[in-house]
Design a protein around this motif. Structure first.
Motif, PDB file in Angstrom:
ATOM      1  N   ILE A  44     -10.525  -2.848   8.205  1.00  0.00           N
ATOM      2  CA  ILE A  44     -10.100  -2.819   9.614  1.00  0.00           C
ATOM      3  C   ILE A  44      -8.583  -2.856   9.712  1.00  0.00           C
ATOM      4  N   ASP A  45      -7.941  -3.655   8.869  1.00  0.00           N
ATOM      5  CA  ASP A  45      -6.474  -3.700   8.864  1.00  0.00           C
ATOM      6  C   ASP A  45      -5.890  -2.316   8.578  1.00  0.00           C
ATOM      7  N   GLU A  46      -6.500  -1.596   7.643  1.00  0.00           N
ATOM      8  CA  GLU A  46      -6.004  -0.261   7.304  1.00  0.00           C
ATOM      9  C   GLU A  46      -6.268   0.731   8.443  1.00  0.00           C
ATOM     10  N   ILE A  47      -7.399   0.599   9.119  1.00  0.00           N
ATOM     11  CA  ILE A  47      -7.708   1.499  10.237  1.00  0.00           C
ATOM     12  C   ILE A  47      -6.733   1.289  11.386  1.00  0.00           C
ATOM     13  N   VAL A  48      -6.384   0.046  11.651  1.00  0.00           N
ATOM     14  CA  VAL A  48      -5.402  -0.262  12.699  1.00  0.00           C
ATOM     15  C   VAL A  48      -4.047   0.341  12.337  1.00  0.00           C
ATOM     16  N   ARG A  49      -3.751   0.391  11.049  1.00  0.00           N
ATOM     17  CA  ARG A  49      -2.440   0.842  10.585  1.00  0.00           C
ATOM     18  C   ARG A  49      -2.279   2.364  10.663  1.00  0.00           C
ATOM     19  N   ILE A  50      -3.367   3.103  10.465  1.00  0.00           N
ATOM     20  CA  ILE A  50      -3.227   4.566  10.424  1.00  0.00           C
ATOM     21  C   ILE A  50      -3.001   5.132  11.826  1.00  0.00           C
ATOM     22  N   ARG A  51      -2.241   6.180  11.900  1.00  0.00           N
ATOM     23  CA  ARG A  51      -1.960   6.844  13.174  1.00  0.00           C
ATOM     24  C   ARG A  51      -2.892   8.032  13.390  1.00  0.00           C
ATOM     25  N   ASP A  52      -3.214   8.700  12.310  1.00  0.00           N
ATOM     26  CA  ASP A  52      -4.089   9.868  12.387  1.00  0.00           C
ATOM     27  C   ASP A  52      -5.534   9.413  12.198  1.00  0.00           C
ATOM     28  N   LYS A  53      -6.350   9.445  13.256  1.00  0.00           N
ATOM     29  CA  LYS A  53      -7.715   8.936  13.209  1.00  0.00           C
ATOM     30  C   LYS A  53      -8.611   9.743  12.271  1.00  0.00           C
ATOM     31  N   SER A  54      -8.149  10.921  11.865  1.00  0.00           N
ATOM     32  CA  SER A  54      -8.939  11.714  10.926  1.00  0.00           C
ATOM     33  C   SER A  54      -8.830  11.171   9.506  1.00  0.00           C
TER      34      SER A  54
END
Length: 244
Positions: A44-54
């Motif tokens: 979840i921490d990494e998902i919050v960090r990414i800008r490109d949802k792909s």
């Protein structure tokens, strides 16, 4: 019992987001325990960090690798296979490292969403041998360095140059025909086929007024035991209709 699991609904306050995982420990339960408590947060921490949802598959990968690195710092022996399901933005993101497996019922037809990581798998064998390791047959089971029967997982410090934590990930859109997902350790899959698991679970989950996923899981465990499984068995069933 070296298996562990994790299950979180309403991630970040969103009823359409969830995380589920089954972890099959070997050489003790400490790696499975660690992964069950930390892998979700790291992903979840990494998902919050990414800008490109792909790039959600990359976020999951980084979450697995971070969890592995953190566990190795604990300097504890043992390892764990993992299978996880992240439900995010209407997508089902299924990942695995090892031989825990995810099988989905699509209108009653079993669809494996993961591929077991075993040393006998040709691409895994080639990867291990290219890194200077070897794979051999020990008492009917293919093993790395004559030791471990899985080729990916979290932990396994003494075999880390060959037993990688990088998961394989599959992403699908959750549609009405996507009925439910079964996550289980190999204690189930060694004795029960993918389609059998769907056929046994489906009457308890689909087309009835009060679905009973727990009953379905119990039936699957009992079938595996009745067929002679002496391994740890963990089964989780996720109803996908609520996430459409």
């Amino acid at each position: 019992m070296e298996d562990r699991f994790s299950a979180s609904v309403e991630l970040q306050g969103d009823s359409k987001q969830a995380f589920f995982g089954v972890f099959d420990g070997h050489g003790g339960s400490k790696a499975a325990e660690f992964a069950s408590k930390n892998l979700e947060k790291n992903i979840i921490d990494e998902i919050v960090r990414i800008r490109d949802k792909s790039e959600v598959d990359e976020a999951v990968k980084e979450g697995y690798l971070k969890t592995d690195a953190e566990f190795l710092k604990e300097d504890v022996s043992g390892g764990t296979c993992c299978v996880t399901a992240l439900i995010h933005d209407g997508k089902l993101v299924v990942s695995n490292a090892g031989d825990c497996r995810a099988v989905m019922s699509r209108d009653g037809v079993a669809e494996a969403l993961t591929s077991d990581h075993r040393p006998s798998r040709e691409d895994e064998k080639d990867r291990i041998e290219s890194l200077g390791g070897y794979v051999d047959l020990c008492r009917g089971v293919w093993r790395i360095q004559g030791c471990l029967a899985v080729s990916r997982g979290i932990g396994d410090q003494h075999l880390k140059q060959w037993v990688i934590a990088e998961p394989e990930t599959k992403i699908i859109s959750i549609k009405p025909e996507c009925e439910f997902l079964i996550l289980a350790s190999d204690g189930l899959w060694e004795k029960v086929t993918n389609q059998e698991a769907v056929d046994i679970a489906r009457p308890s989950c689909i087309g009835i007024n009060k679905p009973n996923a727990l009953l379905a899981c119990k039936k699957l465990v009992e079938l595996s035991v009745s067929r002679g499984s002496s391994d740890d068995i963990s089964v989780m069933l996720v109803q996908l209709g609520r996430y459409i």
